[in-house]
Design a protein around this motif. Structure first.
Motif, mmCIF file in Angstrom:
data_model
loop_
_atom_site.group_PDB
_atom_site.id
_atom_site.type_symbol
_atom_site.label_atom_id
_atom_site.label_comp_id
_atom_site.label_asym_id
_atom_site.label_seq_id
_atom_site.Cartn_x
_atom_site.Cartn_y
_atom_site.Cartn_z
ATOM 1 N N ARG A 67 37.475 -45.325 43.224
ATOM 2 C CA ARG A 67 37.532 -44.978 44.653
ATOM 3 C C ARG A 67 38.658 -44.066 44.954
ATOM 4 N NH1 ARG A 67 34.403 -49.611 48.293
ATOM 5 N NH2 ARG A 67 35.741 -48.244 50.042
ATOM 6 N N LEU A 70 38.395 -40.522 44.069
ATOM 7 C CA LEU A 70 37.513 -39.611 44.809
ATOM 8 C C LEU A 70 38.012 -38.698 45.771
ATOM 9 C CD1 LEU A 70 34.355 -41.587 46.096
ATOM 10 C CD2 LEU A 70 35.463 -39.852 47.864
ATOM 11 N N LEU A 127 27.682 -42.273 46.681
ATOM 12 C CA LEU A 127 28.391 -40.851 46.659
ATOM 13 C C LEU A 127 27.435 -40.075 47.364
ATOM 14 C CD1 LEU A 127 29.631 -40.017 42.872
ATOM 15 C CD2 LEU A 127 30.944 -40.864 44.951
ATOM 16 N N GLY A 130 27.043 -42.200 51.054
ATOM 17 C CA GLY A 130 28.201 -42.830 51.699
ATOM 18 C C GLY A 130 28.343 -44.468 51.817
ATOM 19 N N VAL A 135 34.833 -48.883 54.089
ATOM 20 C CA VAL A 135 36.049 -47.899 53.799
ATOM 21 C C VAL A 135 37.201 -48.708 54.024
ATOM 22 C CG1 VAL A 135 37.070 -46.103 55.343
ATOM 23 C CG2 VAL A 135 34.653 -45.931 54.717
ATOM 24 N N GLU A 139 41.726 -45.570 52.629
ATOM 25 C CA GLU A 139 40.706 -44.405 52.741
ATOM 26 C C GLU A 139 40.716 -43.963 54.464
ATOM 27 O OE1 GLU A 139 37.699 -45.533 49.374
ATOM 28 O OE2 GLU A 139 37.411 -46.349 51.203
ATOM 29 N N SER A 198 32.796 -39.584 52.157
ATOM 30 C CA SER A 198 32.911 -41.306 51.897
ATOM 31 C C SER A 198 32.195 -41.948 52.932
ATOM 32 C CB SER A 198 34.351 -41.579 51.476
ATOM 33 O OG SER A 198 34.883 -41.653 52.711
#
Lengths: 302, 254
Positions: A67, A70, A127, A130, A135, A139, A198
């Motif tokens: 993650r 990403l 991906l 979402g 989160v 992030e 995301s």
């Protein structure tokens, strides 16, 4: 009243819901402003291409660093895609065909990369659609930073971007470089795609980017009102969409994917505004169908 | 003492990708002077204007604007044909004219009192002050042309390029445009205008450049606008001409 509005507030006392709301509000502000420019320039197809092209970056970053990787992968892909896209649309004989070929190829590369992983289906789903409610704080910070950069890029060039959208040749005659402005806008679009990926997923990013601008165009013809209207509409839909998803889960036991719920609220909002606009146009038509002799055109306050 | 040189084009040729569009262009233009570009559709008039702006690839020769190989920023005004613009674009006439001030404003500054005064003065110059708040797409074609000219005026250019500004205009809009061009010339602005309109060329232009894929003739209006030159320029469509009128079959203007 409290029964109706209560869920719109109470859900966000939970930290994970509050983080999701912060991410979506930041996205709404930036996507609203960038989205109006996308609408004015009719860049919807190019934006779609960008969402596809960022996907391999997201996939490679995810495979390479989980993650945490990403965002890095997505950022690299976004910048590269924006540069390639700007050059393609400037030089290609058939811009749309070139965009379609390059970006579907990019998307396929992303799927190939993810398919090498053991938990292929689960990761691909994350991906593409979402994972708004998971989160992390880090992030959130990354999303806010990316949104701030996109906002800065567009904010610093906003007058010139509008000029570019209206009359490219006159802009060039005034001594500006349209290619530079195109690059700036494409990078801003790509950054919105990265920031939103995301949260609402790569496939649904386009709705966040396109719908608010389209709604603003339905509501007003006042140029500088388009931008705040689009941002406020997007923020309201994000807020309501999150709350609806939460309520459905808690009170009715229906597990709604939050990203998709937000997008559906956006689209429902668009349809509502569209119906309202059509109704207003119909009401105005009898009076304007036969203009009075010497009638002046409609004026636009600025 | 002759007026300062605003534009010099020497042996210039232009091309779209690998396809030659215009060859062998030689002319100059001085401050306070107007030159008419006359030729049939597809003869290269718009190509030449865009070539001067550096928007079309030059394959030979030189173009100097105010003594520079590249036009100094903010010195050239361009008035396109209005059918190149989106009539649904949500912008008022006043906002379009304000675009002419953006170069002076720079990237960060918002329009101030001085800019609003410049916009008001430009609108007054073209006689459209009463329509400042009107959405641009709702104006008539002639009013849009005058609005675009006001945008160029608001920028304070030293060289003005007009692309077919008189197409389809009624007499009052033509008169207003001619008056504005005359005032700009009196202020020392050099004007290059593409047109089918011989009447316009006679009204405001001292010299004429005839084009048809290449330069046919250039010089003083009366010596260039001969029946022989005009027939060489419009050889595919055929023309008739008397002392005041050029009749070009298929063209609205004459």
């Amino acid at each position: 009243m409290a029964e109706f509005f209560g869920p719109l507030v109470s859900a966000f006392a939970l930290p994970f819901m509050a983080r999701a709301l912060v991410v979506l509000l930041a996205l709404s502000l930036v996507a609203g402003i960038v989205g109006v420019l996308v609408n004015l320039r009719s860049l919807e197809f190019i934006s779609d291409g960008l969402t596809h092209s960022v996907f391999p970056g997201i996939a490679i970053g995810f495979v390479w660093g989980g993650r945490e990787g990403l965002f890095v992968g997505a950022m690299v892909a976004a910048i590269l895609a924006a540069i390639v896209l700007t050059l393609i649309t400037r030089r290609a004989v058939s811009g749309d065909a070139a965009i379609a070929i390059v970006f579907t190829a990019m998307f396929s590369i992303g799927i190939l990369v993810v398919s090498r992983q053991t938990n292929y289906a689960g990761q691909l789903e994350q991906l593409l659609f979402g994972r708004l409610l998971t989160v992390t704080t880090a992030e959130v910070a990354q999303t806010l930073t990316i949104c701030a950069i996109a906002l800065l890029l567009v904010g610093l060039t906003l007058k010139q971007q509008v000029f570019r959208a209206f009359d490219r040749t006159a802009l060039a005659a005034a001594g500006y470089r349209p290619l530079l402005l195109d690059l700036v806008l494409n990078i801003a679009i790509a950054l919105v795609v990265v920031a939103a990926s995301s949260a609402v997923g790569n496939l649904l990013v386009l709705a966040v980017l396109i719908v608010p601008g389209a709604v603003a165009r339905l509501i007003t013809v006042r140029l500088w009102l388009l931008f705040p209207l689009a941002a406020v509409f997007a923020a309201l839909c994000a807020w309501v969409g999150l709350a609806v998803g939460y309520e459905a889960s808690v009170t009715a036991g229906i597990d709604l994917p939050s990203g998709a719920t937000v997008v559906l609220v956006l689209v429902a909002g668009y349809l509502l505004v569209l119906v309202g606009r059509l109704a207003v146009d119909r009401m105005r038509r009898p009076a304007s169908a036969v203009p009075a002799a010497g009638a002046q055109p409609e004026t636009v306050a600025t | 003492m002759p007026a300062a040189l605003a534009l010099r084009v020497a042996g210039a040729s232009f091309a779209y990708a690998q396809t030659p569009a215009l060859t062998g262009i030689d002319f100059d233009l001085h401050a306070g002077e107007a030159v008419a570009l006359i030729g049939p559709n597809g003869s290269g008039k718009s190509t030449l204007l865009k070539g001067i702006l550096g928007l079309i690839h030059r394959t030979a020769g030189t173009v100097e604007v105010l003594g520079h190989a590249t036009a100094p920023a903010g010195t050239v005004g361009y008035v396109p044909q209005t059918d190149e613009l989106d009539p649904e674009f949500p912008v008022s006439l006043e906002q379009v004219v304000m675009m002419g001030r953006y170069r002076a404003l720079g990237w960060l500054r918002l329009p101030g009192k001085k800019d609003r005064q410049a916009v008001a003065a430009a609108l007054d110059t073209v006689g459209l002050s009463n329509l400042a708040k009107t959405r641009f797409g709702e104006l008539s074609g002639g009013q849009q042309q005058r609005g675009l000219l006001a945008r160029a005026v608001a920028a304070g250019p030293r060289l003005l390029l007009l692309d077919e500004p008189f197409n389809g205009l009624d007499q009052s809009n033509r008169d207003a445009l001619v008056g504005t061009v005359e005032r700009l010339k009196a202020d020392g602005v050099a004007v290059l205008v593409s047109t089918h309109d011989l009447e316009l060329a006679r009204a405001v232009c001292e010299r004429v450049l005839l084009l048809n894929g290449s330069q046919v003739a250039f010089g003083a209006r009366e010596s260039v606008l001969t029946l022989e030159n005009v027939q060489r320029t419009f050889h595919e469509v055929g023309v008739e001409m008397d002392q005041h009128t050029l009749v070009i079959p298929g063209h609205e203007g004459h």
